[in-house]
Design an enzyme around this catalytic site. Structure first.
Site, PDB file in Angstrom:
ATOM      1  N   TYR A  54      11.949  -6.058  -7.899  1.00 40.10           N
ATOM      2  CA  TYR A  54      10.941  -6.914  -7.272  1.00 40.10           C
ATOM      3  C   TYR A  54      10.523  -8.023  -8.228  1.00 40.10           C
ATOM      4  O   TYR A  54      10.003  -7.760  -9.319  1.00 40.10           O
ATOM      5  CB  TYR A  54       9.714  -6.106  -6.849  1.00 40.10           C
ATOM      6  CG  TYR A  54       9.965  -5.102  -5.742  1.00 40.10           C
ATOM      7  CD1 TYR A  54      11.145  -5.114  -4.999  1.00 40.10           C
ATOM      8  CD2 TYR A  54       9.021  -4.130  -5.439  1.00 40.10           C
ATOM      9  CE1 TYR A  54      11.372  -4.194  -3.997  1.00 40.10           C
ATOM     10  CE2 TYR A  54       9.240  -3.202  -4.432  1.00 40.10           C
ATOM     11  CZ  TYR A  54      10.418  -3.233  -3.710  1.00 40.10           C
ATOM     12  OH  TYR A  54      10.636  -2.312  -2.715  1.00 40.10           O
ATOM     13  N   SER A 152      16.262   5.823  -1.368  1.00 40.02           N
ATOM     14  CA  SER A 152      15.828   4.758  -0.471  1.00 40.02           C
ATOM     15  C   SER A 152      17.038   4.175   0.236  1.00 40.02           C
ATOM     16  O   SER A 152      17.979   3.706  -0.409  1.00 40.02           O
ATOM     17  CB  SER A 152      15.089   3.657  -1.237  1.00 40.02           C
ATOM     18  OG  SER A 152      14.649   2.633  -0.352  1.00 40.02           O
ATOM     19  N   LEU A 210       5.475  -3.594   9.826  1.00 42.91           N
ATOM     20  CA  LEU A 210       5.243  -4.769  10.677  1.00 42.91           C
ATOM     21  C   LEU A 210       6.512  -5.599  10.860  1.00 42.91           C
ATOM     22  O   LEU A 210       6.446  -6.730  11.337  1.00 42.91           O
ATOM     23  CB  LEU A 210       4.130  -5.631  10.081  1.00 42.91           C
ATOM     24  CG  LEU A 210       2.784  -4.920   9.896  1.00 42.91           C
ATOM     25  CD1 LEU A 210       1.759  -5.847   9.254  1.00 42.91           C
ATOM     26  CD2 LEU A 210       2.260  -4.407  11.231  1.00 42.91           C
ATOM     27  N   THR A 287      -0.883  -9.653   1.750  1.00 45.46           N
ATOM     28  CA  THR A 287      -1.072 -10.654   0.699  1.00 45.46           C
ATOM     29  C   THR A 287      -2.509 -11.148   0.616  1.00 45.46           C
ATOM     30  O   THR A 287      -2.875 -11.818  -0.342  1.00 45.46           O
ATOM     31  CB  THR A 287      -0.156 -11.876   0.939  1.00 45.46           C
ATOM     32  OG1 THR A 287      -0.438 -12.426   2.239  1.00 45.46           O
ATOM     33  CG2 THR A 287       1.307 -11.475   0.876  1.00 45.46           C
TER      34      THR A 287
END
Length: 328
Positions: A54, A152, A210, A287
């Protein structure tokens, strides 16, 4: 906040977690991260997810610095990170013993922590023998650099292979899988992994509830908010794949259901994910503080997701995967 066991382990994680993907290092700095993390803790969230890839490691640095400056008690939170993509070198990627050990040490340095609670293999590595990966993850646990390990986006077959190797060697198998799961992506969690829940006690910590923001209803085919994920250069291809007529029509059909329940589309989508009893935690990625506050309220909707409401949601999206007769 509700807490659930991570699969059949003794570890409890908040049913809603917070992830650093996209946000930390791309959209948020340490100052912003501290605000969001503080709001998470105020809401009872104790599970925070990261990965070495990330923002090329910057997300771990931001999370670590923010937690240090906030003065959190380490035992109060559950921190996870993921290993697979660590850099450009030939041994900086994958699940070799070398990269797992060097990768977790580098992650801990960036996080400014002595250990993570949970370490994931971020993707399967067909180039590395499963026994090497299983032994390496157990080495990490034996040295106290992680307490649990998981996978994952592995297939059920790969997870089964890892468990059978672990059992043969008397080692610890993966206790959790982190797949994508939302109203538009359901097959793995609802069908493929079904045998794993009972056979191995696998839990799931799901990401993208989402669908990268599509299920919030903020996007149209011709309108992308400038401060949104799809406005980022690296995510424009994802936007092109996601903002298609069929998907947007499903979102529009969900609007009256959310309106009747007096909730936002985001709250409806998150609550729907959390209603699956096999889900240990739903990882969010807000965010803005206002988004986080709104999303956490999704838990208030859980008792109202009656069979009738769930049927209406399914009629709107028509995404329920067909289960093989063996699983019925």
């Amino acid at each position: 906040m509700q807490y659930r066991h991570l699969g059949k382990t003794g570890l409890k994680v908040s049913v809603l977690g917070y992830g650093a993907w996209v946000t930390f290092g791309n959209q948020l700095d340490v100052k912003d991260a501290k605000i969001l993390l503080s709001r998470c803790r105020d809401s009872g969230i104790n599970f925070f997810d990261n990965a070495e890839v990330y923002a090329n490691g910057r997300a771990e640095e931001i999370m670590g610095q923010a937690i240090r400056e906030l003065g959190w008690k380490r035992s109060d939170v559950v921190i996870s990170t993921k290993i697979f993509w660590g850099g450009p070198g030939p041994n900086d990627k994958g699940l070799s013993r070398k990269h797992i050990i060097e990768g977790v040490k580098a992650s801990l340095k960036r996080l400014e922590m002595e250990y993570v609670d949970l370490l994931y293999c971020h993707r399967p590595d067909p180039a590395t023998p499963m026994e090497e990966t299983v032994r390496a993850m157990n080495y990490v646990i034996d040295h106290g650099w992680a307490f649990y390990w998981g996978t994952s986006e592995w297939t059920a077959q790969q997870i089964t292979e890892a468990w059978e190797v672990a059992r043969r060697l008397g080692l610890i198998g993966p206790c959790v899988e982190q797949p994508e799961y939302n109203l538009l992506a359901r097959d793995k969690v609802e069908v493929e992994y079904l045998p794993l829940y009972s056979s191995y006690g696998i839990g799931v910590t799901t990401w993208s509830p989402l669908a990268s923001g599509v299920l919030t209803g903020k996007y149209t085919k011709f309108s992308i908010p400038p401060d949104s994920r799809f406005s980022l250069e690296n995510y424009k291809n994802l936007a092109n794949r996601s903002l298609v007529d069929d998907i947007l029509l499903k979102v529009d059909k969900l609007r009256p259901i959310a309106a009747k329940l007096d909730v936002s589309l985001a709250q409806l989508a998150i609550a729907w994910c959390a209603s699956n009893p096999n889900v240990s935690s739903v990882i969010m990625g807000a965010t803005k503080e206002s988004q986080l506050i709104e999303n956490v309220k999704a838990l208030e909707l859980l008792p109202r997701l009656t069979p009738d409401v769930m049927d209406k949601i399914e009629a709107a999206v028509m995404s329920k995967p067909k289960k093989p007769d063996l699983y019925r």
